[in-house]
Write a protein that holds these residues in place. Structure first.
Motif, PDB file in Angstrom:
ATOM      1  N   PHE A  51       0.865  -1.168   0.000  1.00 48.15           N
ATOM      2  CA  PHE A  51       0.000   0.000   0.000  1.00 48.15           C
ATOM      3  C   PHE A  51       0.907   1.223   0.000  1.00 48.15           C
ATOM      4  CE2 PHE A  51      -2.691  -3.252   1.895  1.00 48.15           C
ATOM      5  CZ  PHE A  51      -3.885  -3.054   1.208  1.00 48.15           C
ATOM      6  N   PHE A  52       0.463   2.292  -0.648  1.00 49.92           N
ATOM      7  CA  PHE A  52       1.284   3.495  -0.663  1.00 49.92           C
ATOM      8  C   PHE A  52       0.429   4.732  -0.395  1.00 49.92           C
ATOM      9  CE2 PHE A  52      -0.189   3.009  -5.029  1.00 49.92           C
ATOM     10  CZ  PHE A  52      -0.555   4.293  -5.396  1.00 49.92           C
ATOM     11  N   PHE A  53       1.078   5.732   0.209  1.00 52.69           N
ATOM     12  CA  PHE A  53       0.474   7.034   0.466  1.00 52.69           C
ATOM     13  C   PHE A  53       1.505   8.086   0.083  1.00 52.69           C
ATOM     14  CE2 PHE A  53      -1.070   3.941   3.480  1.00 52.69           C
ATOM     15  CZ  PHE A  53      -2.441   4.113   3.466  1.00 52.69           C
ATOM     16  N   SER A  54       1.083   9.134  -0.605  1.00 50.89           N
ATOM     17  CA  SER A  54       2.022  10.193  -0.977  1.00 50.89           C
ATOM     18  C   SER A  54       1.421  11.565  -0.718  1.00 50.89           C
ATOM     19  CB  SER A  54       2.432  10.067  -2.449  1.00 50.89           C
ATOM     20  OG  SER A  54       1.365  10.401  -3.304  1.00 50.89           O
ATOM     21  N   PHE A  55       2.305  12.500  -0.379  1.00 49.80           N
ATOM     22  CA  PHE A  55       1.950  13.900  -0.193  1.00 49.80           C
ATOM     23  C   PHE A  55       2.877  14.719  -1.074  1.00 49.80           C
ATOM     24  CE2 PHE A  55       0.975  11.620   3.681  1.00 49.80           C
ATOM     25  CZ  PHE A  55      -0.322  12.025   3.954  1.00 49.80           C
ATOM     26  N   THR A  56       2.323  15.639  -1.859  1.00 53.40           N
ATOM     27  CA  THR A  56       3.144  16.355  -2.826  1.00 53.40           C
ATOM     28  C   THR A  56       2.906  17.866  -2.792  1.00 53.40           C
ATOM     29  OG1 THR A  56       1.484  16.025  -4.576  1.00 53.40           O
ATOM     30  CG2 THR A  56       3.285  14.417  -4.431  1.00 53.40           C
ATOM     31  N   SER A  77      -2.135  11.139  -2.618  1.00 52.36           N
ATOM     32  CA  SER A  77      -2.425   9.907  -3.360  1.00 52.36           C
ATOM     33  C   SER A  77      -2.400   8.715  -2.418  1.00 52.36           C
ATOM     34  CB  SER A  77      -1.406   9.683  -4.483  1.00 52.36           C
ATOM     35  OG  SER A  77      -1.477  10.684  -5.457  1.00 52.36           O
ATOM     36  N   MET A  78      -3.149   7.687  -2.786  1.00 56.98           N
ATOM     37  CA  MET A  78      -3.108   6.428  -2.050  1.00 56.98           C
ATOM     38  C   MET A  78      -3.501   5.303  -3.007  1.00 56.98           C
ATOM     39  SD  MET A  78      -6.625   6.747   0.199  1.00 56.98           S
ATOM     40  CE  MET A  78      -6.419   5.095   0.862  1.00 56.98           C
ATOM     41  N   GLY A  79      -3.038   4.083  -2.694  1.00 62.12           N
ATOM     42  CA  GLY A  79      -3.389   2.965  -3.555  1.00 62.12           C
ATOM     43  C   GLY A  79      -2.646   1.699  -3.176  1.00 62.12           C
ATOM     44  N   PHE A  80      -2.667   0.732  -4.088  1.00 58.20           N
ATOM     45  CA  PHE A  80      -2.048  -0.566  -3.858  1.00 58.20           C
ATOM     46  C   PHE A  80      -1.312  -1.000  -5.114  1.00 58.20           C
ATOM     47  CE2 PHE A  80      -2.126  -5.224  -4.169  1.00 58.20           C
ATOM     48  CZ  PHE A  80      -1.463  -5.558  -2.988  1.00 58.20           C
ATOM     49  N   LEU A  81      -0.131  -1.608  -4.925  1.00 59.31           N
ATOM     50  CA  LEU A  81       0.681  -2.102  -6.035  1.00 59.31           C
ATOM     51  C   LEU A  81       0.945  -3.596  -5.871  1.00 59.31           C
ATOM     52  CD1 LEU A  81       3.193   0.856  -6.176  1.00 59.31           C
ATOM     53  CD2 LEU A  81       1.777   0.122  -8.101  1.00 59.31           C
ATOM     54  N   ARG A  82       0.800  -4.334  -6.964  1.00 60.82           N
ATOM     55  CA  ARG A  82       1.059  -5.779  -6.985  1.00 60.82           C
ATOM     56  C   ARG A  82       2.460  -6.011  -7.535  1.00 60.82           C
ATOM     57  NH1 ARG A  82       0.343 -10.748  -4.809  1.00 60.82           N
ATOM     58  NH2 ARG A  82       0.142 -12.385  -6.364  1.00 60.82           N
ATOM     59  N   ASP A  83       3.310  -6.639  -6.733  1.00 59.47           N
ATOM     60  CA  ASP A  83       4.711  -6.858  -7.083  1.00 59.47           C
ATOM     61  C   ASP A  83       4.875  -8.156  -7.864  1.00 59.47           C
ATOM     62  OD1 ASP A  83       7.564  -5.820  -6.312  1.00 59.47           O
ATOM     63  OD2 ASP A  83       7.647  -7.984  -5.981  1.00 59.47           O
ATOM     64  N   MET A  84       5.647  -8.102  -8.962  1.00 62.36           N
ATOM     65  CA  MET A  84       5.884  -9.286  -9.798  1.00 62.36           C
ATOM     66  C   MET A  84       7.378  -9.402 -10.092  1.00 62.36           C
ATOM     67  SD  MET A  84       2.600  -8.872 -12.362  1.00 62.36           S
ATOM     68  CE  MET A  84       2.684  -7.074 -12.358  1.00 62.36           C
ATOM     69  N   VAL A 200      12.585   7.264  -4.739  1.00 64.61           N
ATOM     70  CA  VAL A 200      13.903   6.805  -4.316  1.00 64.61           C
ATOM     71  C   VAL A 200      13.997   6.948  -2.809  1.00 64.61           C
ATOM     72  CG1 VAL A 200      16.394   7.143  -4.520  1.00 64.61           C
ATOM     73  CG2 VAL A 200      14.922   7.579  -6.499  1.00 64.61           C
ATOM     74  N   GLY A 201      14.502   5.916  -2.125  1.00 64.76           N
ATOM     75  CA  GLY A 201      14.651   6.048  -0.687  1.00 64.76           C
ATOM     76  C   GLY A 201      14.976   4.747  -0.010  1.00 64.76           C
ATOM     77  N   TYR A 202      14.801   4.754   1.311  1.00 61.97           N
ATOM     78  CA  TYR A 202      15.124   3.601   2.151  1.00 61.97           C
ATOM     79  C   TYR A 202      13.955   3.294   3.073  1.00 61.97           C
ATOM     80  CZ  TYR A 202      17.463   0.667   5.621  1.00 61.97           C
ATOM     81  OH  TYR A 202      17.800  -0.362   6.445  1.00 61.97           O
ATOM     82  N   ASN A 203      13.601   2.022   3.157  1.00 58.43           N
ATOM     83  CA  ASN A 203      12.553   1.548   4.043  1.00 58.43           C
ATOM     84  C   ASN A 203      11.208   2.188   3.703  1.00 58.43           C
ATOM     85  OD1 ASN A 203      11.440  -0.003   6.052  1.00 58.43           O
ATOM     86  ND2 ASN A 203      12.194   1.233   7.737  1.00 58.43           N
ATOM     87  N   THR A 204      10.536   2.799   4.665  1.00 60.53           N
ATOM     88  CA  THR A 204       9.165   3.271   4.473  1.00 60.53           C
ATOM     89  C   THR A 204       9.080   4.599   3.733  1.00 60.53           C
ATOM     90  OG1 THR A 204       8.491   2.155   6.501  1.00 60.53           O
ATOM     91  CG2 THR A 204       7.017   3.831   5.667  1.00 60.53           C
ATOM     92  N   ILE A 234       6.097  17.117  -6.532  1.00 61.33           N
ATOM     93  CA  ILE A 234       7.263  16.612  -5.805  1.00 61.33           C
ATOM     94  C   ILE A 234       6.892  16.470  -4.333  1.00 61.33           C
ATOM     95  CG2 ILE A 234       9.653  17.071  -5.146  1.00 61.33           C
ATOM     96  CD1 ILE A 234       9.884  18.772  -7.694  1.00 61.33           C
ATOM     97  N   GLY A 235       7.281  15.345  -3.738  1.00 64.84           N
ATOM     98  CA  GLY A 235       6.968  15.155  -2.325  1.00 64.84           C
ATOM     99  C   GLY A 235       7.549  13.884  -1.756  1.00 64.84           C
ATOM    100  N   LEU A 236       6.773  13.247  -0.877  1.00 62.65           N
ATOM    101  CA  LEU A 236       7.192  12.019  -0.211  1.00 62.65           C
ATOM    102  C   LEU A 236       6.153  10.930  -0.438  1.00 62.65           C
ATOM    103  CD1 LEU A 236       8.333  13.424   3.261  1.00 62.65           C
ATOM    104  CD2 LEU A 236       9.811  12.727   1.365  1.00 62.65           C
ATOM    105  N   VAL A 237       6.627   9.696  -0.594  1.00 60.19           N
ATOM    106  CA  VAL A 237       5.730   8.553  -0.687  1.00 60.19           C
ATOM    107  C   VAL A 237       6.121   7.551   0.393  1.00 60.19           C
ATOM    108  CG1 VAL A 237       7.173   7.424  -2.457  1.00 60.19           C
ATOM    109  CG2 VAL A 237       4.776   6.761  -2.194  1.00 60.19           C
ATOM    110  N   PHE A 238       5.094   6.960   1.032  1.00 64.61           N
ATOM    111  CA  PHE A 238       5.292   6.000   2.107  1.00 64.61           C
ATOM    112  C   PHE A 238       4.761   4.649   1.658  1.00 64.61           C
ATOM    113  CE2 PHE A 238       4.710  10.235   3.723  1.00 64.61           C
ATOM    114  CZ  PHE A 238       5.679  10.374   4.708  1.00 64.61           C
ATOM    115  N   TYR A 239       5.611   3.614   1.766  1.00 65.38           N
ATOM    116  CA  TYR A 239       5.215   2.257   1.389  1.00 65.38           C
ATOM    117  C   TYR A 239       4.970   1.429   2.637  1.00 65.38           C
ATOM    118  CZ  TYR A 239       6.865   3.384  -3.312  1.00 65.38           C
ATOM    119  OH  TYR A 239       7.049   3.969  -4.538  1.00 65.38           O
ATOM    120  N   ILE A 240       3.847   0.719   2.661  1.00 68.40           N
ATOM    121  CA  ILE A 240       3.483  -0.121   3.797  1.00 68.40           C
ATOM    122  C   ILE A 240       3.096  -1.499   3.280  1.00 68.40           C
ATOM    123  CG2 ILE A 240       1.938  -0.420   5.762  1.00 68.40           C
ATOM    124  CD1 ILE A 240       1.559   2.620   5.748  1.00 68.40           C
ATOM    125  N   LEU A 241       3.734  -2.546   3.783  1.00 65.21           N
ATOM    126  CA  LEU A 241       3.438  -3.907   3.332  1.00 65.21           C
ATOM    127  C   LEU A 241       2.102  -4.377   3.868  1.00 65.21           C
ATOM    128  CD1 LEU A 241       6.892  -5.657   3.755  1.00 65.21           C
ATOM    129  CD2 LEU A 241       5.774  -5.037   1.626  1.00 65.21           C
TER     130      LEU A 241
END
Length: 241
Positions: A51-56, A77-84, A200-204, A234-241
């Motif tokens: 799941f991801f959340f972003s603020f720009t 923004s918010m949503g879900f990504l399927r990893d392949m 681009v980043g590290y962890n969350t 331009i902003g930050l995006v947060f990834y949550i498993l």
């Protein structure tokens, strides 16, 4: 008789010892098999579905002459990504999914009239508020590189791709000395938008940027000159498993 009893006890002891050793060996083998299956299962199912959340901070590019943004415009923004994964060690993958975006643009491009016949003009500072906002549904397609393993979800990442968006709702507001002028469903806005993005980043927490490749307007103009503005967010995006 005594010898017979002794022989019987000795035989029983041997049988019990054999059964005990067999049980220990079978348990050990079962435990090793379970561990192997567990490791294989975890590795084979390892994905970075997120799941991801972003603020720009939202800016406008290719602006008409005189257009300015004097206040902070935001997006969410918010949503879900399927990893392949496409590599055996799963450090390279592609992903797609679904998301929603709300973008707000505060500037001095006045939009008046109606949603079927809008009029555009660059205005001076004699107004209280002037902005337009958009609500979109997104379909991102991205290429992923990361240093993750199935044992740890803390890793470096570089994700990038293309995002296709469909405009669900729009609203423009001009509040000046003559009152409020609100337009919804402006036909001049482009319903279909697309652009490139990267995170681009590290962890969350990760740095995020999106650049629109086509104009936000399809048929708007000022003094017969087409408005060809594009978004740069331009902003930050947060990834949550």
């Amino acid at each position: 008789m005594k010898k017979s009893i002794t022989t019987y006890c000795f035989t029983k002891l041997i049988v019990l010892s054999f059964l005990l050793l067999s049980g220990i060996k079978m348990y050990s083998q079962e435990q090793e098999t379970i561990n192997e299956v567990t490791l294989i299962k975890i590795d084979s199912l390892y994905r970075e579905d997120q799941f991801f959340f972003s603020f720009t901070y939202n800016t406008l590019q290719s602006k008409p002459s005189g257009l300015s943004q004097d206040k902070f415009s935001t997006g969410f923004s918010m949503g879900f990504l399927r990893d392949m994964p496409i590599k055996k060690d799963r450090t390279i993958a592609i992903a797609t999914g679904l998301g929603l975006t709300y973008n707000n643009y505060i500037q001095n491009l006045a939009i008046t009239g109606t949603n079927q016949d809008a009029v555009y003009a660059i205005i001076d500072s004699d107004y209280n508020k002037n902005k337009f906002s958009q609500f979109l549904v997104d379909v991102p397609i991205e290429f992923r590189w990361r240093t993750s393993t199935y044992e740890s979800h803390k890793f470096w990442r570089i994700y990038g791709g293309v995002k296709f968006s469909y405009l669900l709702n729009d609203r423009s507001l001009l509040n000046d000395s003559s009152g409020k002028n609100i337009i919804k469903g402006n036909k001049d806005f482009n319903k279909f938008l697309y652009g490139v993005y990267a995170s681009v980043g590290y962890n969350t927490v990760n740095v995020y940027a999106y650049y629109g490749l086509n104009s936000m307007f399809k048929s708007a103009s000022i003094a017969d000159k087409n408005i060809d503005m594009k978004a740069l967010n331009i902003g930050l995006v947060f990834y949550i498993l």
